[in-house]
Motif scaffolding. Structure first.
Motif, PDB file in Angstrom:
ATOM      1  N   TYR A 250      94.013  52.748  73.152  1.00 10.87           N
ATOM      2  CA  TYR A 250      93.514  53.269  74.731  1.00 10.87           C
ATOM      3  C   TYR A 250      93.761  54.376  75.087  1.00 10.87           C
ATOM      4  O   TYR A 250      93.588  54.828  76.184  1.00 10.87           O
ATOM      5  CB  TYR A 250      94.505  52.465  75.567  1.00 10.87           C
ATOM      6  CG  TYR A 250      93.932  50.515  75.636  1.00 10.87           C
ATOM      7  CD1 TYR A 250      92.669  50.458  76.202  1.00 10.87           C
ATOM      8  CD2 TYR A 250      94.819  49.898  74.257  1.00 10.87           C
ATOM      9  CE1 TYR A 250      92.024  48.510  75.714  1.00 10.87           C
ATOM     10  CE2 TYR A 250      94.269  48.568  74.141  1.00 10.87           C
ATOM     11  CZ  TYR A 250      93.063  48.142  75.479  1.00 10.87           C
ATOM     12  OH  TYR A 250      92.304  46.851  74.108  1.00 10.87           O
ATOM     13  N   LYS A 251      94.253  55.321  74.139  1.00 15.69           N
ATOM     14  CA  LYS A 251      94.634  57.165  74.433  1.00 15.69           C
ATOM     15  C   LYS A 251      95.913  57.155  75.950  1.00 15.69           C
ATOM     16  O   LYS A 251      95.334  57.652  76.793  1.00 15.69           O
ATOM     17  CB  LYS A 251      92.846  57.752  75.171  1.00 15.69           C
ATOM     18  CG  LYS A 251      92.734  57.092  73.626  1.00 15.69           C
ATOM     19  CD  LYS A 251      90.918  58.311  74.016  1.00 15.69           C
ATOM     20  CE  LYS A 251      90.662  58.311  73.442  1.00 15.69           C
ATOM     21  NZ  LYS A 251      90.246  58.770  71.692  1.00 15.69           N
ATOM     22  N   ILE A 252      96.688  56.343  75.670  1.00 18.54           N
ATOM     23  CA  ILE A 252      97.844  55.743  76.804  1.00 18.54           C
ATOM     24  C   ILE A 252      98.951  56.788  76.402  1.00 18.54           C
ATOM     25  O   ILE A 252      99.542  57.003  74.815  1.00 18.54           O
ATOM     26  CB  ILE A 252      98.199  54.963  76.563  1.00 18.54           C
ATOM     27  CG1 ILE A 252      96.581  53.208  77.434  1.00 18.54           C
ATOM     28  CG2 ILE A 252      99.481  54.691  77.633  1.00 18.54           C
ATOM     29  CD1 ILE A 252      98.114  52.369  76.940  1.00 18.54           C
ATOM     30  N   SER A 253      99.268  57.748  77.078  1.00 15.32           N
ATOM     31  CA  SER A 253      99.910  58.807  76.812  1.00 15.32           C
ATOM     32  C   SER A 253     101.376  58.294  76.622  1.00 15.32           C
ATOM     33  O   SER A 253     101.634  57.433  77.817  1.00 15.32           O
ATOM     34  CB  SER A 253     100.060  60.027  77.865  1.00 15.32           C
ATOM     35  OG  SER A 253     100.078  60.094  79.288  1.00 15.32           O
ATOM     36  N   ASP A 254     103.001  59.229  76.646  1.00 13.53           N
ATOM     37  CA  ASP A 254     104.280  58.962  76.549  1.00 13.53           C
ATOM     38  C   ASP A 254     104.326  58.141  78.677  1.00 13.53           C
ATOM     39  O   ASP A 254     104.787  58.064  79.709  1.00 13.53           O
ATOM     40  CB  ASP A 254     104.939  59.938  76.220  1.00 13.53           C
ATOM     41  CG  ASP A 254     105.096  59.477  75.440  1.00 13.53           C
ATOM     42  OD1 ASP A 254     103.846  58.500  74.461  1.00 13.53           O
ATOM     43  OD2 ASP A 254     105.200  60.543  73.881  1.00 13.53           O
ATOM     44  N   ASN A 255     103.713  59.902  79.146  1.00 14.86           N
ATOM     45  CA  ASN A 255     103.909  59.705  81.132  1.00 14.86           C
ATOM     46  C   ASN A 255     103.307  58.746  81.251  1.00 14.86           C
ATOM     47  O   ASN A 255     103.968  58.279  82.676  1.00 14.86           O
ATOM     48  CB  ASN A 255     103.063  60.826  81.513  1.00 14.86           C
ATOM     49  CG  ASN A 255     103.958  62.659  80.798  1.00 14.86           C
ATOM     50  OD1 ASN A 255     104.964  62.598  80.439  1.00 14.86           O
ATOM     51  ND2 ASN A 255     102.658  63.503  80.870  1.00 14.86           N
TER      52      ASN A 255
END
Length: 269
Positions: A250-255
């Motif tokens: 889902y292309k989820i970033s750490d932020n």
């Protein structure tokens, strides 16, 4: 144009003009139908791809919630629990399981803490997508409950002996659970503790009694502690793997994950 169409075209050149026109018209119609089919398939493929992308975007906030509410807390708690085992020493059980009520706050030096699962939607998704992970999360909590029950059983079996020795030492009852914990963990009391003289006098007898008379229960606790550690290591790998998979898919970033955790903290305040 395929080989078959080219063959038909070459044959048509040998026909009279009227027949040739009919064949060419038919051939062009077939080519047009083929091209239309190609365009239709392409459009359907692109539409499906767009729908999948939109579905992912719609699901993304729920996936972030799953990571923030379930996977990340599970990873943190499991790491703390395993670190607590690494920091224990001695021949006895690693932790006190007598009157233990595992919770997210029950951890560190006190013993393994439970995993707080507060996202029913995320849990339902895990149950649907990954049955093994779902069952292993449930098994983790069951392990802690079983160990707590075994600890209470150990206490009930050794308590009469402790009371007998307390009476012999002319010490009032009321400290049975503290002494039982010392026997369970094979840890005594601080030099200035009021039970230290009692422990120094009777510890050997109590430990021998536990090994001879309460041995099945004591052995069961030690074996379950080992099994719990192995289960926790496997569960930790599963949680880390699912977290990495979801972040990539889902292309989820750490932020974005950190923002989700911040929202949870604000909601709990």
């Amino acid at each position: 144009m395929g080989i078959g169409s080219m063959y038909v075209f070459l044959i048509s050149l040998q026909m009279n003009p009227r027949s040739r026109a009919t064949v060419i018209a038919t051939l062009l119609g077939a080519i047009g139908t083929f091209l239309l089919a190609v365009v239709t398939v392409y459009n359907i493929t692109q539409t499906n791809r767009t729908l999948r992308l939109r579905e992912k975007e719609a699901e993304k906030p729920l996936i972030i919630d799953e990571i923030s509410n379930i996977l990340e807390p599970s990873i943190t708690q499991l790491e703390q629990n395993l670190d607590a085992f690494e920091n224990t020493e001695g021949e006895g059980c690693a932790f006190n399981w007598i009157h233990a009520t595992p919770s997210p706050q029950y951890g560190g030096a006190n013993g393994p803490g439970s995993i707080e699962l507060t996202d029913p939607i995320g849990l339902a998704r895990i149950q649907q997508d990954n049955q093994k992970l779902y069952k292993d999360l449930e098994r983790h909590e069951l392990f802690l409950r079983e160990l707590s029950e075994d600890g209470d059983q150990f206490y009930e079996q050794i308590r009469p002996k402790i009371q007998e020795l307390l009476k012999e030492a002319d010490i009032e009852t009321g400290d049975e659970s503290n002494i039982a914990i010392a026997v369970l963990k094979r840890e005594g009391f601080a030099p200035d503790h009021r039970l230290e003289p009692f422990w120094k006098e009777y510890s050997e007898e109590l430990i021998q009694f536990a090994e001879n008379q309460v041995s099945p229960c004591l052995t069961d606790i030690k074996q379950k502690e080992c099994a719990y550690q192995e289960h926790s290591r496997n569960l930790l790998r599963e949680c880390r793997s699912r977290k990495a998979h979801l972040k990539q898919k889902y292309k989820i970033s750490d932020n974005e994950v950190e923002d989700g955790e911040s929202d949870i903290l604000r909601a709990s305040m």
